[in-house]
Motif scaffolding. Structure first.
Motif, short mmCIF file in Angstrom:
data_model
loop_
_atom_site.label_atom_id
_atom_site.label_comp_id
_atom_site.label_asym_id
_atom_site.label_seq_id
_atom_site.Cartn_x
_atom_site.Cartn_y
_atom_site.Cartn_z
N TYR A 109 29.93 52.46 65.75
CA TYR A 109 30.98 53.01 64.89
C TYR A 109 31.26 54.47 65.21
O TYR A 109 32.42 54.90 65.15
CB TYR A 109 30.62 52.81 63.42
CG TYR A 109 30.87 51.41 62.97
CD1 TYR A 109 32.16 50.88 62.98
CD2 TYR A 109 29.84 50.59 62.54
CE1 TYR A 109 32.41 49.58 62.60
CE2 TYR A 109 30.08 49.29 62.15
CZ TYR A 109 31.36 48.79 62.18
OH TYR A 109 31.61 47.50 61.80
N LEU A 126 27.22 47.17 55.20
CA LEU A 126 27.02 45.91 55.91
C LEU A 126 25.61 45.37 55.72
O LEU A 126 25.40 44.16 55.78
CB LEU A 126 27.32 46.08 57.40
CG LEU A 126 28.80 46.18 57.75
CD1 LEU A 126 28.98 46.56 59.21
CD2 LEU A 126 29.52 44.88 57.45
N LYS A 132 27.74 39.45 57.59
CA LYS A 132 28.77 40.37 58.08
C LYS A 132 28.17 41.35 59.10
O LYS A 132 28.82 41.69 60.09
CB LYS A 132 29.42 41.14 56.93
CG LYS A 132 30.29 40.30 56.06
CD LYS A 132 31.53 39.89 56.81
CE LYS A 132 32.45 39.10 55.92
NZ LYS A 132 33.54 38.48 56.68
N ASP A 136 29.40 41.66 62.94
CA ASP A 136 29.79 42.92 63.57
C ASP A 136 28.98 43.19 64.83
O ASP A 136 29.52 43.66 65.83
CB ASP A 136 29.62 44.10 62.60
CG ASP A 136 30.87 44.36 61.79
OD1 ASP A 136 31.69 43.44 61.66
OD2 ASP A 136 31.03 45.49 61.31
N ASP A 140 30.92 43.60 68.18
CA ASP A 140 31.01 44.94 68.74
C ASP A 140 30.00 45.23 69.84
O ASP A 140 30.28 46.01 70.74
CB ASP A 140 30.86 45.98 67.63
CG ASP A 140 32.05 45.97 66.68
OD1 ASP A 140 33.18 45.74 67.15
OD2 ASP A 140 31.85 46.21 65.48
N HIS A 145 32.87 36.36 69.34
CA HIS A 145 33.16 36.01 67.95
C HIS A 145 33.36 34.51 67.87
O HIS A 145 34.00 33.90 68.73
CB HIS A 145 34.42 36.75 67.46
CG HIS A 145 34.56 36.71 65.99
ND1 HIS A 145 35.10 35.63 65.31
CD2 HIS A 145 34.23 37.61 65.03
CE1 HIS A 145 35.09 35.87 64.02
NE2 HIS A 145 34.57 37.07 63.82
#
Length: 185
Positions: A109, A126, A132, A136, A140, A145
Motif C-alpha cells: 500500500y 483488513l 479480505k 488483497d 496485490d 484473483h
C-alpha cells in the motif's frame, strides 16, 4: 448506472466480453492454421489424390481440435489448482506469520502511494476480515484473483473451436479447386 448505499458513486462501464479468451482464441487460430498448412503441404507433395488429401486434412483438423480442446481444459484446471495452492500458502502465512504478512501488505500500500499511517489503517482494518486480507495479498502480491480464473470448459471450447477454424483455412482450397491436373490421354 449508480448504486445506492455505500456504493452511491460507483459507475459500471461495459468491458470487453471474453477478454481473457482473446489470447486463447488467437493461439487456437494460429496453431490450426500453421499445423494444417504444414501438414497439407507435405502430404500433398507425397500423394496425388485430392480425395485422400481432403480426407487426411479433415482427420488432422479434427484430431488437432480434440487435442486443443482437452489441452485448454487442462490449462484452465491447472490455473485453478495453482490459485488454490497460492491461496493455501498465503492463508498459512497469514495464520502463522501474521506480522510479516501485515508488513508485506503495508509495503504494497505504501508503494501504491499511501502514507505509512494510511497503510497501517488499511492493514489493521483488513486484519478484522481475514478473507479480505487474503484476497488483497493474492491480488496485490501474487497478482491473482479468483474472478480472473478461466472456466476450463469455456477455455477448451474456445481454443478447440479456434483451432478448427484456423485449420480449415488451408484445407478450403482442396474443396474449392482441384490442385492436381487431370492427365491428358
Amino acid at each position: 448506472s449508480r448504486k445506492a448505499g455505500n456504493d452511491a458513486h460507483v459507475e459500471k462501464h461495459p468491458h470487453i466480453i471474453g477478454r481473457g479468451l482473446i489470447s486463447s482464441s488467437a493461439l487456437g487460430l494460429a496453431d490450426g492454421l500453421v499445423t494444417n498448412l504444414a501438414f497439407l503441404t507435405g502430404f500433398s507433395g507425397a500423394v496425388s489424390s485430392d480425395a485422400l488429401i481432403r480426407f487426411a486434412g479433415l482427420a488432422a483438423m479434427l484430431a488437432g481440435t480434440v487435442s486443443m480442446f482437452f489441452g485448454g481444459i487442462l490449462s484452465g484446471r491447472s490455473e485453478h489448482d495453482l490459485f488454490k495452492a497460492d491461496a493455501a500458502r498465503e492463508a498459512y502465512e497469514l495464520e502463522y506469520e501474521t506480522e510479516e504478512e501485515s508488513w508485506e501488505l503495508k509495503r504494497i500500500y505504501i508503494d501504491k502511494g499511501l502514507t505509512e499511517q494510511e497503510a497501517d489503517m488499511v492493514v489493521l482494518r483488513l486484519m478484522t476480515d481475514r478473507d479480505k486480507f487474503l484476497e488483497d495479498m493474492l491480488a496485490d502480491e501474487l497478482h491473482v484473483h479468483r474472478d480472473n480464473l478461466p472456466n476450463p470448459y469455456m477455455l477448451g471450447a474456445v481454443i478447440g473451436l479456434s483451432f478448427l477454424i484456423g485449420s480449415f483455412v488451408p484445407l478450403m482450397p482442396y474443396y474449392l479447386v482441384s490442385t492436381k491436373s487431370a492427365s491428358v490421354t
